[in-house]
Design an enzyme around this catalytic site. Structure first.
Site, PDB file in Angstrom:
ATOM      1  N   ASN A   1       0.821  -1.196   0.000  1.00  0.00           N
ATOM      2  CA  ASN A   1       0.000   0.000   0.000  1.00  0.00           C
ATOM      3  C   ASN A   1       0.865   1.261   0.000  1.00  0.00           C
ATOM      4  OD1 ASN A   1      -2.682   1.439   0.576  1.00  0.00           O
ATOM      5  ND2 ASN A   1      -1.394   2.189   2.240  1.00  0.00           N
ATOM      6  N   GLU A   2       0.573   2.150  -0.922  1.00  0.00           N
ATOM      7  CA  GLU A   2       1.243   3.464  -0.980  1.00  0.00           C
ATOM      8  C   GLU A   2       2.750   3.373  -0.739  1.00  0.00           C
ATOM      9  OE1 GLU A   2      -0.756   6.394   1.419  1.00  0.00           O
ATOM     10  OE2 GLU A   2      -2.505   6.421   0.103  1.00  0.00           O
TER      11      GLU A   2
HETATM   12  C1  FCB Z   1      -3.750   6.685   3.216  1.00  0.00           C
HETATM   13  C2  FCB Z   1      -3.513   5.378   3.940  1.00  0.00           C
HETATM   14  C3  FCB Z   1      -4.646   4.940   4.809  1.00  0.00           C
HETATM   15  C4  FCB Z   1      -5.296   6.107   5.516  1.00  0.00           C
HETATM   16  C5  FCB Z   1      -5.650   7.196   4.537  1.00  0.00           C
HETATM   17  C6  FCB Z   1      -6.352   8.372   5.151  1.00  0.00           C
HETATM   18  O1  FCB Z   1      -2.529   7.302   3.024  1.00  0.00           O
HETATM   19  O2  FCB Z   1      -3.245   4.354   3.013  1.00  0.00           O
HETATM   20  O3  FCB Z   1      -4.173   3.971   5.703  1.00  0.00           O
HETATM   21  O4  FCB Z   1      -4.470   6.579   6.510  1.00  0.00           O
HETATM   22  O5  FCB Z   1      -4.493   7.643   3.896  1.00  0.00           O
END
Ligand code: FCB
Length: 411
Positions: A156-157
């Site tokens: 994720n990200e």
């Molecule tokens: C993203 C994250 C998630 C949450 C949202 C608001 O960066 O992946 O876990 O914190 O933002």
């Protein structure tokens, strides 16, 4: 006029292990939160107790009329000690996957959502020469429980993860996760990630995709799309700013089975770099500019950079205490998304962030949830915005009307 979405479009809600499960004690974040003098405002603690209440969460998702649920498998639970795989933890996540399938929900499973086992961090984190092999070994351990999962997000990200890892590495003391800085300046104002961390994450993603692909599973990763906008002709600066923070992570996804788009707000870039949110701009509880157009723009940007790669919106939402504002934001975001689809962009679904009011990396204050959670009893209360989104999902269309009109009466 009603705006219809394609047949089979997925409508869902999302969360991540550390933010909802509670007591993720073998993770690096737990160690940071609980050390004396930690700068994290609050500890995750019991979070939403979803490790035990996951079936309640799934029942809510199904009851609303949504068709997909995104959650993450926690590496620190699966491998709490290096090389020691917890079969009980794997069995737990298999039950969650089957719980989705039994309810007719499409599971979207993330293998790494910001947290790592504490041992991994102590052993050098992503900068260790062993990092990619360690991640590959974890992914292999998870493979047997992924049967029937059509959407696997490896990391994720990675762009946000890399920026935070760089802050930890440079700051030395490893305090916080950078969310505090992000709150002030929005995501895009964080320092550029260490290219070595970015390279390691890309290699880890490729290793994971190799393993998943060999098992017949489709996968991709999800990128934080920050809507960098050139201010006053600063196009070159914008591009230079976006490359290490976003574009290089998008480019890694060329040829993947899908790309996860996650968008919340925008960041304007001037000649000196990221500009603060303008004075007087409408802001959310995270301090970010209220900017529903972020989603449509992010989808268009991603599609242009990654032609032929299907898009899944894996996160979009707003931190607000005013639930009508959540509907207003989401309606705006979905209208932008609809426009992108109408222009021919291949978008397969929309997963709202988040299902629950959960632990927002240091604080429970920014409430992103469609569902409130009592901090003592863990009782879930479905908010009107959740019913609104469920209605959109059931209709497969965004109704005409303004957000506040739609909120009352709530059915
Ligand atoms: C993203 C994250 C998630 C949450 C949202 C608001 O960066 O992946 O876990 O914190 O933002």
């Amino acid at each position: 006029m009603e705006l219809s979405f394609p047949e089979g479009f997925l409508w869902g809600a999302a969360g991540s292990a550390h933010q909802i499960e509670g007591n993720n004690v073998a993770s690096d974040l737990w160690a940071l939160e609980n050390r004396p003098g930690s700068v994290m405002r609050e500890r995750s603690g019991d979070a939403c107790d979803s490790y035990h209440r996951w079936h309640e969460d799934l029942d809510i998702v199904r009851g609303l009329g949504l068709t997909a649920y995104r959650f993450s498998v926690e590496w620190a639970r699966v491998e709490p000690v290096e090389g020691q795989i917890s079969l009980a933890a794997l069995a737990h996540y298999r039950r969650v996957i089957e719980g989705c399938l039994e309810r007719g929900l499409t599971p979207v499973v993330t293998l790494h959502h910001f947290t790592s086992p504490f041992w991994f961090q102590l052993a050098g984190g992503w900068l260790s020469g062993e990092a990619v092999a360690r991640f590959r070994r974890y992914v292999r351990a998870v493979l047997p429980i992924l049967d029937g999962v059509e959407w696997v997000c490896t990391i994720n990200e990675p762009n946000m993860l890399a920026m935070v890892a760089s802050i930890m590495n440079q700051g030395g003391n490893g305090e916080g996760d950078g969310r505090e800085e992000r709150a002030e300046n929005a995501a895009g104002a964080l320092p550029a990630p260490d290219p070595a961390v970015a390279d390691a994450l890309a290699a880890a993603h490729r290793a994971a995709r190799e393993e998943l692909g060999a098992a017949g599973l489709k996968s991709g990763w999800t990128v934080a799309n920050q809507n960098f906008e050139a201010d006053g002709g600063a196009e070159a600066e914008r591009d230079a700013w976006a490359w290490p923070r976003e574009d290089r992570f998008l480019d890694v996804a060329a040829g993947d089975d899908f790309i996860g788009v996650q968008a919340y707000t925008r960041v304007r870039i001037g000649p000196e770099g990221a500009l603060p949110v303008p004075e007087g701009a409408r802001r959310t509880l995270t301090g970010w500019e209220f900017y529903p157009q972020a989603l449509g723009n992010a989808v268009r940007y991603t599609a242009a950079r990654l032609p032929g790669v299907p898009i899944l919106v894996t996160e979009n939402g707003v931190a607000t205490a005013d639930d009508a504002e959540r509907v207003e934001y989401t309606r705006g975001a979905l209208a932008g998304l609809h426009g992108a689809i109408a222009d021919g962009i291949d978008v397969r679904g929309y997963l709202h962030w988040s299902l629950l009011d959960n632990y927002e990396w240091g604080s429970y204050r920014p409430t992103f949830g469609l569902v409130a959670v009592d901090r003592e009893t863990f009782a879930r209360t479905v908010k009107p915005s959740a019913r609104w989104l469920g209605g959109v999902a059931r209709a497969g269309a965004l109704p005409a009307g303004t957000a506040r009109e739609e909120m009352s009466p709530v059915g």
